[in-house]
Design a protein around this motif. Structure first.
Motif, short mmCIF file in Angstrom:
data_model
loop_
_atom_site.label_atom_id
_atom_site.label_comp_id
_atom_site.label_asym_id
_atom_site.label_seq_id
_atom_site.Cartn_x
_atom_site.Cartn_y
_atom_site.Cartn_z
N GLU A 1 -43.67 -2.51 1.70
CA GLU A 1 -43.87 -0.94 1.92
C GLU A 1 -42.40 -0.43 2.56
N PHE A 2 -41.69 -1.10 3.13
CA PHE A 2 -40.17 -0.57 3.57
C PHE A 2 -39.78 -0.32 2.14
N LEU B 1 -43.24 15.97 4.24
CA LEU B 1 -43.56 14.67 4.49
C LEU B 1 -44.73 14.37 3.48
N LEU B 2 -44.55 13.10 3.03
CA LEU B 2 -45.45 12.39 2.12
C LEU B 2 -46.10 11.15 2.55
N ALA B 3 -47.51 10.91 2.60
CA ALA B 3 -47.96 9.79 2.82
C ALA B 3 -48.74 9.37 1.26
N THR C 1 -50.65 6.49 -0.78
CA THR C 1 -51.52 5.15 -0.68
C THR C 1 -51.83 4.65 -2.13
N GLY D 1 -40.16 12.82 5.79
CA GLY D 1 -40.73 11.89 6.37
C GLY D 1 -41.73 11.28 4.99
N GLY D 2 -41.96 9.99 5.44
CA GLY D 2 -43.14 9.47 4.60
C GLY D 2 -43.53 8.07 4.81
N ASP D 3 -44.84 7.92 4.55
CA ASP D 3 -45.37 6.46 4.77
C ASP D 3 -46.12 5.88 3.50
N THR D 4 -46.07 4.71 3.32
CA THR D 4 -46.74 3.94 2.17
C THR D 4 -47.58 3.25 2.71
N THR D 5 -49.01 3.02 2.02
CA THR D 5 -49.91 2.19 2.35
C THR D 5 -50.61 1.66 1.27
N THR E 1 -45.34 11.30 9.96
CA THR E 1 -46.63 11.21 9.37
C THR E 1 -47.08 9.86 9.09
N THR F 1 -50.73 7.01 8.01
CA THR F 1 -51.88 6.91 7.37
C THR F 1 -52.55 5.83 8.05
N HIS G 1 -55.78 -0.63 8.50
CA HIS G 1 -55.34 -0.22 9.81
C HIS G 1 -56.31 -0.46 10.85
N THR H 1 -54.72 10.58 7.63
CA THR H 1 -53.39 10.95 7.67
C THR H 1 -53.19 12.25 8.63
N HIS I 1 -47.50 -3.79 4.53
CA HIS I 1 -48.94 -3.78 3.95
C HIS I 1 -48.89 -4.41 2.61
N PHE I 2 -47.64 -4.24 1.80
CA PHE I 2 -47.65 -4.71 0.46
C PHE I 2 -47.17 -6.02 0.20
#
Lengths: 330, 330
Positions: A3-4, A85-87, A89, A118-122, B44, B46, B52, B129, B327-328
């Motif tokens: 993810e990182f 900001l971007l999430a 999945t 900003g961002g998050d990946t799942t 942000t 999710t 989660h 999110t 997660h990945f």
């Protein structure tokens, strides 16, 4: 690929310097500075595979569109976009997908000088949520609530193209007749597909309309539904002239007259601006929006009462397709 | 129940007035005002069902936690939270679910005087999110980058409780021995579950630490991983004393010593703050964080070099579980 590391791919590809970003992606939160005399404008929208885009849509197009639909909301307020900001999945940690997604996202971000902060990946079913942030001078924002009886109703650009492309992309329904010969990506269909996959948010138009429009909304759910929101918020009604709807040559080449009209009225995914203004501003508005690159067409007027009706060239009310795209009503 | 009506449910349940919100949910975007002398802080995150939170988690808890994990990011920057935007994806238009979700969300939002200013609902696999927005005085934000060799490392509250609850909630692994008798929701397990489902973002602690800490992060991926981020950003290393880790009586009652240590080091989902500060500030910090309601424990120190190592009471380096929740990487 963790993810990182996926976040690092996004950060590396989407780097875009702005003086007002003090700290971008990479800490727990971003730090940025809203200029003096400005209000913050915020919106968020999710795109989901199979709902908002076809499952085989190119990752670049998904990246572009996820930002575009949010910028379109900022445009409708007359806002200048600044940060996003971007999430994201994703079903699997697919670096190639993320790189291509980022390429499409950043192509549009650069065109509007937007920094990804900003961002998050799942890991999960493909889905993209973008939050877009921008500014307006205090008190200058356009809203849905300012329309008055007697105003003229305008729309930027053309309506129905994206919905036309979607209709052409889906398998034919049982019993449906042969489709027109122009349905090839090289011909008109290619132009329509571009409008579906790469909508151009009307930022310049929104900025130009700040001092000209009384109410504004972006057409995402379909003209009838979105103009209906303006009418509800403004406590007025609207009358649309069917023959005045702006229809592209590509849509005309691909569909019969009634289908074109239905696509333009209720297809959705247009990301044009629908706005109202006093009639005497028409010439100024058309000139200003020509400069903004999209033009504007007068399609009707605001009336006392409520609801949106569509009339033919004789002034007779005509039947319209079900208003608007609602995900949970299918 | 349409998408529009679901947004109305959220809007109605989550109404929270703030003087700095000019226009909340209901237009294309929200308008709000950042106070003079403040920077905007944005993040942000999710939450996805099955990743989660457990699929049978109560909707109220999902609503609370989706906001909490974002407020925790603001807390780690020393920010004062103000506004949130919510993108909710639901398998079906379930008004009851949305009402219960909103109840949990707004319970936490009210506790921190946060206004929900934007929202989107879509149909698809359950996913939430949230974008949280807040302020810090210019230049006052805490970041990951300020740690210096010689600093002391602290953590708020207790570590490992949420991961312990998760471990107890999952089916036993093949060959796993009998579990302790305290595994009942009425006993220690109930307290651990509360820490998993209703994490308390350390907003007051973050505000108190603005002038006291040199670097700060929230512990979401596990102490080793998150302190590792601080070390990377600050270009230092860290040494943690295993015996100093703050472990709750409930965790002690439920797991053996090594499992407790592993849960505290790498379990994640703690939403405590890990921060560094000069040693001479220890008494002031402990007093300030007692006032903030969570206390603080000195767990180690920052050293020259890189990476995080854990030592026993004799100063010997001990083996640690894989660092961090990614997660990945599963």
């Amino acid at each position: 690929m963790s993810e990182f590391a996926l976040i690092d791919v996004l950060r590396a590809r989407c780097a875009q310097a702005r003086d007002d970003v003090v700290l971008g992606i990479g800490d727990d939160a971003a730090l940025s500075t809203v200029p003096p005399g400005r209000q913050l404008v915020s919106c968020t929208d999710t795109l989901l595979a199979g709902v908002h885009f076809l499952p085989d849509t190119a990752p670049e197009d998904i990246g572009w569109k996820a930002l575009a639909v949010n910028l379109s909301d900022l445009a409708s307020m007359g806002a200048e976009p600044a940060w996003a900001l971007l999430a994201l999945t994703l079903p699997e940690a697919d670096t190639g997908f993320v790189e291509r997604f980022a390429d499409g996202f950043v192509e549009l971000a650069r065109a509007h000088d937007i920094a990804l902060i900003g961002g998050d990946t799942t890991q999960g079913p493909l889905s993209v949520t973008v939050t877009a942030l921008g500014f307006v001078p205090i008190g200058a924002a356009l809203t849905r609530a300012g329309a008055r009886a007697g105003d003229v109703v305008f729309v930027t650009g053309m309506l129905g193209d994206a919905a036309g492309a979607l209709a052409l992309s889906l398998p034919p329904l049982a019993g449906e007749g042969a489709r027109s010969a122009v349905f090839s990506p090289e011909g008109g269909w290619g132009q329509l597909l571009k409008r579906l996959n790469r909508p151009e948010p009307r930022i310049a138009a929104g900025l130009a309309l700040r001092d000209l429009a009384r109410a504004c909304i972006d057409v995402s759910d379909g003209l009838l539904a979105d103009l209906g929101h303006v009418c509800t918020a403004s406590n007025v009604g609207a009358e649309i002239e069917a023959d005045a709807l702006p229809i592209s040559p590509e849509l005309t080449a691909s569909f019969d007259a009634q289908t074109r009209r239905d696509l333009a009225l209720a297809g959705g995914d247009d990301y044009e601006l629908c706005f109202t203004a006093p009639a005497e501003r028409e010439a100024t508005i058309v000139k200003a929006l020509d400069r903004a690159g999209c033009g504007a067409t007068r399609i009707g007027r605001i009336v006392a009462g409520s609801g949106v009706r569509v009339v033919d060239s004789h002034g007779n009310v005509i039947a319209t397709p079900r208003a608007g795209w609602e995900h949970f009503s299918r």
